[in-house]
Design a protein around this motif. Sequence first.
Motif, PDB file in Angstrom:
ATOM      1  N   CYS A   1       0.820  -1.224   0.000  1.00 28.41           N
ATOM      2  CA  CYS A   1       0.000   0.000   0.000  1.00 28.41           C
ATOM      3  C   CYS A   1       0.851   1.270   0.000  1.00 28.41           C
ATOM      4  N   TRP A   2       2.063   1.172  -0.502  1.00 26.57           N
ATOM      5  CA  TRP A   2       3.005   2.293  -0.480  1.00 26.57           C
ATOM      6  C   TRP A   2       2.422   3.559  -1.104  1.00 26.57           C
ATOM      7  N   HIS A   3       1.691   3.397  -2.210  1.00 24.72           N
ATOM      8  CA  HIS A   3       1.128   4.573  -2.894  1.00 24.72           C
ATOM      9  C   HIS A   3       0.148   5.330  -2.000  1.00 24.72           C
ATOM     10  N   LEU A   4      -0.633   4.621  -1.191  1.00 25.66           N
ATOM     11  CA  LEU A   4      -1.555   5.300  -0.278  1.00 25.66           C
ATOM     12  C   LEU A   4      -0.797   6.051   0.812  1.00 25.66           C
ATOM     13  N   HIS A   5       0.259   5.446   1.307  1.00 30.12           N
ATOM     14  CA  HIS A   5       1.079   6.137   2.306  1.00 30.12           C
ATOM     15  C   HIS A   5       1.709   7.397   1.708  1.00 30.12           C
ATOM     16  N   LYS A   6       2.178   7.313   0.492  1.00 33.73           N
ATOM     17  CA  LYS A   6       2.799   8.481  -0.151  1.00 33.73           C
ATOM     18  C   LYS A   6       1.778   9.580  -0.436  1.00 33.73           C
ATOM     19  N   ALA A   7       0.562   9.207  -0.817  1.00 35.75           N
ATOM     20  CA  ALA A   7      -0.480  10.219  -1.062  1.00 35.75           C
ATOM     21  C   ALA A   7      -0.750  11.024   0.210  1.00 35.75           C
ATOM     22  N   HIS A   8      -0.762  10.352   1.359  1.00 36.50           N
ATOM     23  CA  HIS A   8      -1.026  11.054   2.614  1.00 36.50           C
ATOM     24  C   HIS A   8       0.191  11.826   3.103  1.00 36.50           C
ATOM     25  N   GLU A   9       1.374  11.313   2.835  1.00 35.66           N
ATOM     26  CA  GLU A   9       2.586  12.072   3.152  1.00 35.66           C
ATOM     27  C   GLU A   9       2.631  13.365   2.337  1.00 35.66           C
ATOM     28  N   PHE A  10       2.156  13.304   1.098  1.00 35.24           N
ATOM     29  CA  PHE A  10       2.141  14.478   0.217  1.00 35.24           C
ATOM     30  C   PHE A  10       1.357  15.630   0.838  1.00 35.24           C
ATOM     31  N   VAL A  11       0.283  15.315   1.583  1.00 36.91           N
ATOM     32  CA  VAL A  11      -0.505  16.379   2.217  1.00 36.91           C
ATOM     33  C   VAL A  11      -0.083  16.604   3.672  1.00 36.91           C
ATOM     34  N   GLY A  12       1.020  15.980   4.092  1.00 34.81           N
ATOM     35  CA  GLY A  12       1.607  16.270   5.396  1.00 34.81           C
ATOM     36  C   GLY A  12       1.196  15.346   6.523  1.00 34.81           C
ATOM     37  N   MET A  13       0.449  14.273   6.226  1.00 34.18           N
ATOM     38  CA  MET A  13      -0.034  13.387   7.279  1.00 34.18           C
ATOM     39  C   MET A  13       0.958  12.257   7.567  1.00 34.18           C
ATOM     40  N   LYS A  14       0.899  11.744   8.785  1.00 33.29           N
ATOM     41  CA  LYS A  14       1.761  10.641   9.234  1.00 33.29           C
ATOM     42  C   LYS A  14       0.912   9.396   9.487  1.00 33.29           C
ATOM     43  N   PRO A  15       1.488   8.208   9.255  1.00 31.95           N
ATOM     44  CA  PRO A  15       0.702   6.981   9.428  1.00 31.95           C
ATOM     45  C   PRO A  15       0.654   6.494  10.866  1.00 31.95           C
ATOM     46  N   LEU A  16      -0.467   5.888  11.194  1.00 30.61           N
ATOM     47  CA  LEU A  16      -0.588   5.062  12.387  1.00 30.61           C
ATOM     48  C   LEU A  16      -0.474   3.610  11.920  1.00 30.61           C
ATOM     49  N   PRO A  17      -0.217   2.662  12.816  1.00 34.78           N
ATOM     50  CA  PRO A  17      -0.066   1.272  12.391  1.00 34.78           C
ATOM     51  C   PRO A  17      -1.302   0.749  11.650  1.00 34.78           C
ATOM     52  N   THR A  18      -1.045   0.059  10.559  1.00 37.74           N
ATOM     53  CA  THR A  18      -2.100  -0.519   9.725  1.00 37.74           C
ATOM     54  C   THR A  18      -2.718  -1.730  10.418  1.00 37.74           C
ATOM     55  N   PHE A  19      -4.035  -1.867  10.257  1.00 37.89           N
ATOM     56  CA  PHE A  19      -4.747  -3.058  10.722  1.00 37.89           C
ATOM     57  C   PHE A  19      -5.188  -3.842   9.493  1.00 37.89           C
ATOM     58  N   MET A  20      -5.081  -5.176   9.576  1.00 39.26           N
ATOM     59  CA  MET A  20      -5.453  -5.991   8.427  1.00 39.26           C
ATOM     60  C   MET A  20      -6.150  -7.267   8.878  1.00 39.26           C
ATOM     61  N   CYS A  21      -7.216  -7.613   8.178  1.00 34.44           N
ATOM     62  CA  CYS A  21      -7.887  -8.902   8.323  1.00 34.44           C
ATOM     63  C   CYS A  21      -7.519  -9.737   7.101  1.00 34.44           C
ATOM     64  N   ASN A  22      -7.148 -10.987   7.331  1.00 38.06           N
ATOM     65  CA  ASN A  22      -6.712 -11.869   6.245  1.00 38.06           C
ATOM     66  C   ASN A  22      -7.673 -13.028   6.059  1.00 38.06           C
ATOM     67  N   ASP A  23      -7.577 -13.647   4.882  1.00 40.65           N
ATOM     68  CA  ASP A  23      -8.385 -14.842   4.560  1.00 40.65           C
ATOM     69  C   ASP A  23      -9.879 -14.565   4.683  1.00 40.65           C
ATOM     70  N   VAL A  24     -10.317 -13.391   4.300  1.00 37.63           N
ATOM     71  CA  VAL A  24     -11.696 -12.983   4.575  1.00 37.63           C
ATOM     72  C   VAL A  24     -12.734 -13.679   3.691  1.00 37.63           C
ATOM     73  N   VAL A  25     -12.300 -14.304   2.602  1.00 38.20           N
ATOM     74  CA  VAL A  25     -13.226 -15.054   1.749  1.00 38.20           C
ATOM     75  C   VAL A  25     -13.079 -16.553   2.000  1.00 38.20           C
ATOM     76  N   LYS A  26     -11.856 -17.041   1.974  1.00 36.78           N
ATOM     77  CA  LYS A  26     -11.625 -18.485   2.090  1.00 36.78           C
ATOM     78  C   LYS A  26     -11.766 -19.002   3.514  1.00 36.78           C
ATOM     79  N   ASN A  27     -11.470 -18.157   4.508  1.00 39.96           N
ATOM     80  CA  ASN A  27     -11.526 -18.611   5.897  1.00 39.96           C
ATOM     81  C   ASN A  27     -11.905 -17.454   6.826  1.00 39.96           C
TER      82      ASN A  27
END
Length: 195
Positions: A148-174
């Motif tokens: 998701c590097w491009h999303l992080h860069k888009a927000h850096e462009f407007v001066g924002m900093k990231p918080l830790p990403t949350f992710m759910c995996n296997d949302v279709v298969k399991n």
Amino acid sequence: MKNILLLNGAKEFGSSKGRLNLTLHNHALDVLKNLGYETTQTHIDQGYNPKEEIDKIIKADVVIYQMPAWWMGEPWIVKKYIDEVFGLGVGVLFANDGRNHENPSKNYGKGGLNHGKKYMLSLTWNAPIDAFNDKDEFFEGKGVDGVCWHLHKAHEFVGMKPLPTFMCNDVVKNPQVPYYLNNYTLHLKNIFPQI
């Protein structure tokens, strides 16, 4: 960090009804309200006014995106939202692209005006966690933030900093919805202590 804008990027499309992302979005609203935070929200697929969204971003201390991953990126409605809202944000979200005429090849991406603001990605993927973290698997060990590097860069462009990403995996298969909700509660409480 008292004001939080939650953006629901779920889209009903094909076999996806957007229910898991709506569930996670609503769960975050409940958790954050119970912790004492002021929240606003936008369901992107239900429509929005780009100028009003800029005002919401300016008011917010944190923006949380809740969205599925489709074909290795955000749904097109989220990309459209970023294009429209950020695109109208010159002079408010960013001053310029950061460069000047004396040295036009330096400082690109340093013209953001939203210093002190943060954002967080909350993502649902059908891919298992090993697909991100194992260098021999599909994403070559780059992790979700590398994908998701491009999303992080888009927000850096407007001066924002990231918080830790949350992710759910296997949302279709399991799918493991109670597990996701429990982990999301812990993630949010770790980042946003009770006020």
